[in-house]
Design a protein around this motif. Structure first.
Motif, short mmCIF file in Angstrom:
data_model
loop_
_atom_site.label_atom_id
_atom_site.label_comp_id
_atom_site.label_asym_id
_atom_site.label_seq_id
_atom_site.Cartn_x
_atom_site.Cartn_y
_atom_site.Cartn_z
N GLN A 135 0.84 -1.20 0.00
CA GLN A 135 0.00 0.00 0.00
C GLN A 135 0.87 1.25 0.00
N GLN A 136 1.94 1.23 0.78
CA GLN A 136 2.88 2.36 0.78
C GLN A 136 3.51 2.54 -0.59
N GLN A 137 3.96 1.43 -1.18
CA GLN A 137 4.67 1.50 -2.45
C GLN A 137 3.77 1.99 -3.58
N VAL A 138 2.54 1.51 -3.63
CA VAL A 138 1.61 1.95 -4.67
C VAL A 138 1.27 3.43 -4.49
N THR A 139 1.06 3.84 -3.24
CA THR A 139 0.77 5.25 -2.98
C THR A 139 1.91 6.13 -3.50
N ARG A 140 3.14 5.74 -3.20
CA ARG A 140 4.29 6.52 -3.65
C ARG A 140 4.38 6.52 -5.17
N ASP A 141 4.10 5.39 -5.82
CA ASP A 141 4.19 5.30 -7.28
C ASP A 141 3.15 6.21 -7.94
N VAL A 142 1.96 6.28 -7.36
CA VAL A 142 0.93 7.19 -7.88
C VAL A 142 1.39 8.64 -7.74
N LEU A 143 1.94 8.98 -6.58
CA LEU A 143 2.43 10.34 -6.36
C LEU A 143 3.57 10.70 -7.31
N ASP A 144 4.45 9.74 -7.57
CA ASP A 144 5.61 10.01 -8.42
C ASP A 144 5.20 10.38 -9.84
N ILE A 145 4.08 9.86 -10.31
CA ILE A 145 3.65 10.14 -11.69
C ILE A 145 2.79 11.41 -11.74
N GLY A 146 2.54 12.02 -10.58
CA GLY A 146 1.69 13.20 -10.53
C GLY A 146 0.22 12.86 -10.38
N GLY A 147 -0.06 11.61 -10.00
CA GLY A 147 -1.44 11.19 -9.79
C GLY A 147 -1.96 11.66 -8.44
#
Length: 399
Positions: free
Chosen positions: A205-217
């Motif tokens: 859950q942490q990793q997916v949240t960060r990945d979404v943030l990294d793309i500007g989502g």
């Protein structure tokens, strides 16, 4: 405690240090880390168990360094230590073969090289030269180097070589960011129940949240009973809903059919490169009969809850779906049977605590034995009749 700023062990490049007893493996670990992590002694066999050190290694980045027992250990305990060393190889991204420069390559060293090449593990031969005369003629090849592990001489050059290899080995896959565009809204359904770690989210859950943030989502986190309200408050539908696999049924019922739906576990299988096999393996659930042996394996170790997903919920769902009464074996952490021929099916967690090479090793073991292997999220979505929906657009057929 893992935080959003930490690099999980499963995402770190694993560097294994191999060689004979007293070749200088532990000295090299200490020189590379600039710390006294491993006990150094002239007595052969000082390192009896693998030593792990997670750290930032410049210019490479986050790594796990692993010091291993000598490959030439002797006796009954020595054989067990040698097996431990071989087990480490399956999770090693880059191997360092430490050779005493005075002795040169021995048959034991050549055996290790054969193991590296069989496992397709890139390696460097590191000649440990403790005297100036030993430097001459040692480590001049492109895949070798000399160092003085005692003084640290030439260790910076070793780190540079490691960085070059590490860049080639580091995965460039994304969990979900490659499926999104900047500004996309993603709803993450993260149940907070007895199985949730106190004070934090689970690692996927942490990793997916960060990945979404990294793309500007724009990630929106909610619990299961808050999903409908979150959907109604949005001016337009979200790009995707990502859920904990345990609540797939409830979340699927609340999520409009035109909104992409998947789970953290399925995304992790995609990220680790085992989704295609997991989808194929899930179909084997339908053929389970009374007495069939199922291996349920988790990559982490944790305290079992009364309604634990691996040991309680999955068996219950399997028996409800098939009407059969199979038998179960449960493993966790680094445990994974070398012989899986007795099993009819393997159901594995997402593997967030295991590196990609370890997951591929387990996948190869399953394929070699002809045993179907699937994943928690894939298996659950299959049993609930929503698998095709949950993998649509994930391109698992190309992995």
């Amino acid at each position: 405690m893992t935080s959003l700023k930490d690099t999980p062990r499963g995402e770190r490049l694993h560097i294994g240090i191999f060689g004979r007893r007293n070749a200088g493996k532990s000295s090299l670990l200490n020189a590379v880390t600039e710390q006294d992590l491993a006990v150094v002694s002239p007595v052969k066999g000082t390192t009896t168990d693998p030593v792990f050190k997670a750290m930032e290694l410049l210019p490479l980045g986050p790594v796990v360094l692993i010091d291993t027992p000598g490959i030439d250990d002797v006796g009954e305990l020595g054989e067990l230590r040698i097996q431990k060393t071989k087990d480490i190889l399956r999770r090693t991204d880059v191997a360092l073969l430490v050779v005493d420069a005075d002795d040169g390559l021995t048959d034991a060293d050549r055996t290790l090289i054969e193991l590296f090449e069989k496992a397709t593990v890139p390696y460097l031969t590191v000649y440990n030269a403790t005297t100036p005369s030993a430097h001459s003629g040692s480590g001049s090849g492109s895949d070798e180097i000399w160092v003085n592990a005692q003084s640290g001489e030439n260790v910076p050059a070793l780190k540079e070589k490691l960085a070059q290899i590490g860049k080639q080995e580091t995965a460039t896959h994304r969990l979900v960011a490659d499926l999104l565009s900047s500004g996309d809204v993603v709803i993450l359904v993260t149940p907070i129940d007895s199985s949730a770690p106190k004070g934090r989210l689970i690692l996927p859950q942490q990793q997916v949240t960060r990945d979404v943030l990294d793309i500007g989502g724009i990630p929106i986190l909610t619990q299961t009973d808050g999903l409908t309200g979150a959907l109604h408050k949005l001016r337009s539908p979200p790009k995707m809903v990502i859920t904990d696999s345990q609540v797939f049924k409830q979340v699927a019922a609340q999520t409009p059919q035109d909104v992409a739906l998947t789970s953290f576990s399925i995304l992790m299988a995609r990220y680790k490169g085992i989704l295609a096999q997991a989808v194929q393996g899930a179909r084997a659930i339908d053929t389970i009969q009374d007495g069939d042996a199922i291996l349920i394996s988790e990559g982490c170790t944790h305290h079992r809850q009364c309604d634990d997903i691996g040991t309680v919920k999955l068996p219950r769902w399997i028996e409800t779906h098939t009407g059969a009464k199979p038998t179960y074996t449960f493993t966790s952490g680094g445990e994974f049977p070398a012989d899986i021929s007795p099993y009819r099916l393997i159901i594995h967690c997402g593997g967030c605590m295991l590196n990609t090479r370890e997951m591929h090793y387990r996948q190869r073991i399953a394929q070699g034995a002809g045993v179907p292997m699937t994943n928690f999220g894939v298996a659950i979505s299959h049993m609930q009749g929503i698998l095709e929906r949950c993998v649509a657009g994930l391109a698992c057929e190309t992995e």
